[in-house]
Design an enzyme around this catalytic site. Structure first.
Site, PDB file in Angstrom:
ATOM      1  N   GLU A  89      -4.799   0.664   2.737  1.00 16.40           N
ATOM      2  CA  GLU A  89      -5.447  -0.656   2.787  1.00 16.40           C
ATOM      3  C   GLU A  89      -6.907  -0.569   2.339  1.00 16.40           C
ATOM      4  O   GLU A  89      -7.413  -1.465   1.669  1.00 16.40           O
ATOM      5  CB  GLU A  89      -5.380  -1.230   4.211  1.00 16.40           C
ATOM      6  CG  GLU A  89      -3.988  -1.675   4.620  1.00 16.40           C
ATOM      7  CD  GLU A  89      -3.922  -2.034   6.106  1.00 16.40           C
ATOM      8  OE1 GLU A  89      -4.917  -2.549   6.650  1.00 16.40           O
ATOM      9  OE2 GLU A  89      -2.866  -1.773   6.722  1.00 16.40           O
ATOM     10  N   SER A 149       0.818  -1.218   0.000  1.00 17.50           N
ATOM     11  CA  SER A 149       0.000   0.000   0.000  1.00 17.50           C
ATOM     12  C   SER A 149       0.852   1.269   0.000  1.00 17.50           C
ATOM     13  O   SER A 149       0.343   2.359  -0.217  1.00 17.50           O
ATOM     14  CB  SER A 149      -0.940  -0.002   1.207  1.00 17.50           C
ATOM     15  OG  SER A 149      -0.194  -0.035   2.408  1.00 17.50           O
ATOM     16  N   HIS A 150       2.137   1.150   0.253  1.00 19.17           N
ATOM     17  CA  HIS A 150       3.019   2.316   0.225  1.00 19.17           C
ATOM     18  C   HIS A 150       4.173   2.148  -0.762  1.00 19.17           C
ATOM     19  O   HIS A 150       5.150   2.878  -0.711  1.00 19.17           O
ATOM     20  CB  HIS A 150       3.562   2.623   1.623  1.00 19.17           C
ATOM     21  CG  HIS A 150       2.502   3.107   2.550  1.00 19.17           C
ATOM     22  ND1 HIS A 150       1.673   2.248   3.231  1.00 19.17           N
ATOM     23  CD2 HIS A 150       2.088   4.347   2.873  1.00 19.17           C
ATOM     24  CE1 HIS A 150       0.820   2.958   3.964  1.00 19.17           C
ATOM     25  NE2 HIS A 150       1.054   4.221   3.754  1.00 19.17           N
TER      26      HIS A 150
END
Lengths: 336, 336
Positions: free
Chosen positions: A187, A45-46
């Site tokens: 998320e 997610s990053h």
């Protein structure tokens, strides 16, 4: 449905994508490194997922791709940075050198960053401090997405904090990195994209009612983890970031946001402490004794252990990138 | 079923009880003040309820009623205190003067305390720092009562942390004070005494199974708030206290405990930051703008608001003390 690439390839793709839209070498290198570290640790997610957003913020003009942060030596123990709308990883990397020097000489130091654009993972910001022997905190806000306990309106950012502690026996530092929101926004975005449910308690829909539909929460508000206690942590993070830096609180960041899909103008702070000057030379061995007990109890785990296991694996095996994202990234890198 | 007494009377009773068992004036004054502040703010679980325990620790020899803490100027930004088994409020009061002076000159300072006996409320320790204009943290451990997420064995203390921030317009500082345990141990003890249930999620019985019977939890283990995120906070607090001070982690404090019913040998740390040197003179007004938004949203409240309302009320009306406790306190004070 996914490609497998090496970490070097990930870094090169991100760097080329930044260069293609005129991001200066220091910003491109540091931000590409940040994205690559997230991928290495399995934090999708990053990772590359964030690259199109970063690029969008250059195209829209909200980021300044040529900016060098302004670093002020504010006091013997304080560093104050104005990022001048650069990508935050450059502000962090530039300022951390002075922060560490001050923490070494004074025993403790604090650094604030305002006016930087960020939606990256946090642990890569403080892991280098713990590798140098410091106990380290960092706090960061985001544009407002989270209602306080008892409320229904977005006030706080997702407001993660990270904490890192040196370990003994040559081990990588223990570091946790957790949003004050019940669920990280990245998320929720991935759950919405993939058609999954959000964990119960993640947020409220636009009608102010609890829901597990991530798309509805993204249109409504997120909630803090752990009820009023998590809400207090979220408040602390906003005070330690927008407050202490003199930059934007979450709601001010949101008001200034141009909806380009990129990172918002956010604030961050750091605290680094030299434990040896307080606890003496036995500090690391003492910490290991605590960790050993924790790891011996049932399913208890040290925060970050899964990340470190991913890191060891991806160094060998590389990372997987979902096909559609991979095509986008290649196109941004001029290899489409 | 309860007596109503003034705050002055509360302070005098506690001071006399300490003096009667040979506690020196400085320890007696500071600890009586701490108990009285908890009562003033309506925090019964850390008020006179704690007095018999403090007295027991003198009688058993675990506290040294004549000790003066040893205060070491460890670095330009660091203070390291060995409490020499005094009651912690004296360590805090003595060290806080140097901590504040360092934070003023360096911009940030840190203080650790080891080898002090404590089971008091935390906000009174940092409220004076925020009244002097500092943003302040404090962390404290206790003997181990709390299992890490995924575990069933007591490892962490209840590990509260408190955070305080100066406000504008002459308002009292915002301060929160919250255990990393889902429920404060004092609350479980009072629930057990009064035959009430514990909130779900408070802990596990001796069989390792979840229960809402506070007596069973007191025999088993407590759980952190907010699942694995609260567990990470509890770990951070143990590292920031037992770790950073070079004193006892929660499990070491428990191993050293003599079961006298009094406070354990615990560790504490403080961080104080001068916000004006980072954020500039607009800091307090900026904070008020955030708080105003929060207070305008539904049932959202600022942490500590109920305490401040209690404080205003008890200053006028005094405090109520349950009859049996009042009789015990009067007897300890030699007025039985």
């Amino acid at each position: 449905m996914s490609a497998t690439i090496s970490l070097e390839e990930c870094r090169a793709l991100a760097f080329e994508a930044f260069s293609n839209v005129g991001v200066c070498r220091p910003q491109a290198e540091e931000t590409a490194d940040h994205i690559t570290r997230a991928e290495a640790d399995g934090c999708k997610s990053h990772g590359l997922f964030r690259l199109p957003g970063f690029i969008a913020s250059v195209r829209s003009g909200s980021a300044d791709p040529q900016a060098e942060p302004d670093i002020v030596d504010a006091a013997p123990g304080l560093v104050a940075i104005d990022g001048r709308r650069c990508f935050a990883p450059l502000s962090v990397a530039r300022g951390r050198v002075l922060l560490a020097a001050k923490a070494r000489s004074q025993g403790i130091a604090c650094m604030t960053i305002r006016n930087s654009l960020n939606f990256s993972a946090l642990w890569p910001d403080i892991e280098p401090l713990a590798e140098q022997g410091f106990v380290a905190f960092t706090f960061i806000n985001s544009q407002s997405f989270v209602a306080p306990a008892g409320g229904t309106k977005a006030l706080f950012g997702t407001n993660p904090m990270a904490f890192a502690c040196p370990r003994g026996d040559g081990k990588a530092p223990m570091a946790f990195d957790q949003a004050s929101a019940a669920t990280a926004r990245g998320e929720l975005q991935i759950a919405a994209r993939d058609g999954h449910e959000a964990p119960p308690g993640s947020g409220l829909g636009p009608d102010g009612q609890p829901t597990i539909d991530p798309s509805e929460i993204l249109k409504g508000v997120q909630l803090p983890f752990g009820g009023y206690k998590g809400s207090a942590i979220a408040l602390m993070v906003d005070l330690m970031t927008g407050g202490l830096s003199g930059g934007f609180f979450g709601y001010e960041s949101r008001a200034a946001y141009n909806d380009d899909g990129g990172p918002a103008n956010t604030c961050q702070s750091f605290i680094a402490i030299d434990p040896l000057r307080l606890a003496g030379p036995g500090f690391r061995a003492h910490v290991e004794a605590l960790f050993e007990r924790l790891l011996a109890d049932g399913d208890a785990r040290l925060p970050g252990d899964r990340r470190l296991a991913n890191r060891a694996r991806t160094a060998e095996e590389g990372i997987t990138v979902e096909d559609r994202l991979y095509a986008t990234v290649r196109e941004l890198a001029g290899r489409g």
